[in-house]
Design a protein around this motif. Sequence first.
Motif, PDB file in Angstrom:
ATOM      1  N   GLN A 180      31.180  36.752  47.324  1.00  0.00           N
ATOM      2  CA  GLN A 180      32.391  35.927  47.322  1.00  0.00           C
ATOM      3  C   GLN A 180      32.532  35.162  46.008  1.00  0.00           C
ATOM      4  O   GLN A 180      33.645  34.991  45.497  1.00  0.00           O
ATOM      5  CB  GLN A 180      32.374  34.966  48.506  1.00  0.00           C
ATOM      6  CG  GLN A 180      32.541  35.660  49.849  1.00  0.00           C
ATOM      7  CD  GLN A 180      32.435  34.693  51.009  1.00  0.00           C
ATOM      8  OE1 GLN A 180      32.762  33.524  50.879  1.00  0.00           O
ATOM      9  NE2 GLN A 180      31.991  35.183  52.158  1.00  0.00           N
ATOM     10  N   GLU A 229      33.967  37.518  43.620  1.00  0.00           N
ATOM     11  CA  GLU A 229      35.398  37.728  43.843  1.00  0.00           C
ATOM     12  C   GLU A 229      36.218  36.559  43.305  1.00  0.00           C
ATOM     13  O   GLU A 229      37.286  36.752  42.708  1.00  0.00           O
ATOM     14  CB  GLU A 229      35.659  37.940  45.334  1.00  0.00           C
ATOM     15  CG  GLU A 229      35.095  39.264  45.856  1.00  0.00           C
ATOM     16  CD  GLU A 229      35.157  39.365  47.377  1.00  0.00           C
ATOM     17  OE1 GLU A 229      35.507  38.354  48.018  1.00  0.00           O
ATOM     18  OE2 GLU A 229      34.860  40.458  47.898  1.00  0.00           O
ATOM     19  N   VAL A 230      35.709  35.329  43.503  1.00  0.00           N
ATOM     20  CA  VAL A 230      36.408  34.160  42.978  1.00  0.00           C
ATOM     21  C   VAL A 230      36.420  34.185  41.456  1.00  0.00           C
ATOM     22  O   VAL A 230      37.438  33.890  40.807  1.00  0.00           O
ATOM     23  CB  VAL A 230      35.746  32.864  43.497  1.00  0.00           C
ATOM     24  CG1 VAL A 230      36.319  31.645  42.793  1.00  0.00           C
ATOM     25  CG2 VAL A 230      35.933  32.737  44.999  1.00  0.00           C
ATOM     26  N   GLN A 260      36.164  36.858  39.530  1.00  0.00           N
ATOM     27  CA  GLN A 260      37.058  37.927  39.104  1.00  0.00           C
ATOM     28  C   GLN A 260      38.514  37.492  39.201  1.00  0.00           C
ATOM     29  O   GLN A 260      39.326  37.797  38.333  1.00  0.00           O
ATOM     30  CB  GLN A 260      36.829  39.184  39.961  1.00  0.00           C
ATOM     31  CG  GLN A 260      35.557  39.930  39.634  1.00  0.00           C
ATOM     32  CD  GLN A 260      35.573  40.480  38.225  1.00  0.00           C
ATOM     33  OE1 GLN A 260      34.795  40.050  37.378  1.00  0.00           O
ATOM     34  NE2 GLN A 260      36.460  41.414  37.946  1.00  0.00           N
ATOM     35  N   TYR A 261      38.810  36.746  40.279  1.00  0.00           N
ATOM     36  CA  TYR A 261      40.180  36.258  40.455  1.00  0.00           C
ATOM     37  C   TYR A 261      40.557  35.322  39.304  1.00  0.00           C
ATOM     38  O   TYR A 261      41.658  35.423  38.734  1.00  0.00           O
ATOM     39  CB  TYR A 261      40.314  35.531  41.791  1.00  0.00           C
ATOM     40  CG  TYR A 261      41.662  34.893  42.006  1.00  0.00           C
ATOM     41  CD1 TYR A 261      42.773  35.672  42.312  1.00  0.00           C
ATOM     42  CD2 TYR A 261      41.821  33.517  41.875  1.00  0.00           C
ATOM     43  CE1 TYR A 261      44.021  35.093  42.498  1.00  0.00           C
ATOM     44  CE2 TYR A 261      43.061  32.919  42.059  1.00  0.00           C
ATOM     45  CZ  TYR A 261      44.157  33.717  42.374  1.00  0.00           C
ATOM     46  OH  TYR A 261      45.391  33.146  42.539  1.00  0.00           O
ATOM     47  N   ASP A 267      41.127  37.350  36.239  1.00  0.00           N
ATOM     48  CA  ASP A 267      42.425  38.037  36.318  1.00  0.00           C
ATOM     49  C   ASP A 267      43.566  37.078  36.002  1.00  0.00           C
ATOM     50  O   ASP A 267      44.539  37.451  35.324  1.00  0.00           O
ATOM     51  CB  ASP A 267      42.617  38.635  37.714  1.00  0.00           C
ATOM     52  CG  ASP A 267      41.675  39.806  37.976  1.00  0.00           C
ATOM     53  OD1 ASP A 267      41.107  40.332  36.990  1.00  0.00           O
ATOM     54  OD2 ASP A 267      41.494  40.168  39.158  1.00  0.00           O
ATOM     55  N   ILE A 268      43.449  35.840  36.502  1.00  0.00           N
ATOM     56  CA  ILE A 268      44.466  34.830  36.212  1.00  0.00           C
ATOM     57  C   ILE A 268      44.523  34.554  34.713  1.00  0.00           C
ATOM     58  O   ILE A 268      45.596  34.457  34.108  1.00  0.00           O
ATOM     59  CB  ILE A 268      44.179  33.529  36.992  1.00  0.00           C
ATOM     60  CG1 ILE A 268      44.339  33.757  38.497  1.00  0.00           C
ATOM     61  CG2 ILE A 268      45.067  32.384  36.529  1.00  0.00           C
ATOM     62  CD1 ILE A 268      45.738  34.110  38.924  1.00  0.00           C
TER      63      ILE A 268
END
Length: 207
Positions: free
Chosen positions: A109, A112-113, A115-116, A119-120
């Motif tokens: 998790q 994923e955070v 990576q998010y 991406d932002i």
Amino acid sequence: MYPEIKHFNSIKQEYDDKLAVLYKKREQIEQKIARVNIINNERSLTKKIKNINDEILDINKSKNQRLQKLVPYLLAGKQREVAAATKKFTQMSKDIIRFRAEYLLLIQQLYEVQQYAQDIETAFKDSLESIETDPQQIDINIDLLEINLHDPIHPNNPPLGILEKEVQQVYKTGKLPEWLHSYIANLHSNLNENFKPNRNKKNKRLK
């Protein structure tokens, strides 16, 4: 200690206490023999030592006979306790595997955070490319989302990875690492702080 061995040791101690008294008495008589010169007195003391030795032999024989009878119960208790400990050990090992799985899911998790956030950042920079604006002027710091896995001395970012040397220390010695003592102390401190009554509030008097 399990009940059978407590009972065994209790009975053994009773006999050992009796023997200790006799050994002390025998020692005192032997010291007297070394000091006396009168033959009659020496014979009398020597006879007392013989009686004590006979009593010691009887007590040792009784002790061995009685304790021998308890050995099967001692063994049965040992087998019961070892079986219970083995069952508990197996269950706790399964719990640790479950905690390990949950831990890795949490790490996933975090990924994923991260990576998010990346991406932002990428989308943000791509959006600004068309208007000739330096994205560094309004950047978000991706480094804040980096995690420390194995560096135990990082001052502001304790390791999230499971350190083998800490596992070995706890399993082989039962001693927790220092940071965990501090962590537990802080938890207790925070709990106590949360449950403190608010002393600033004045009690309202009933009219």
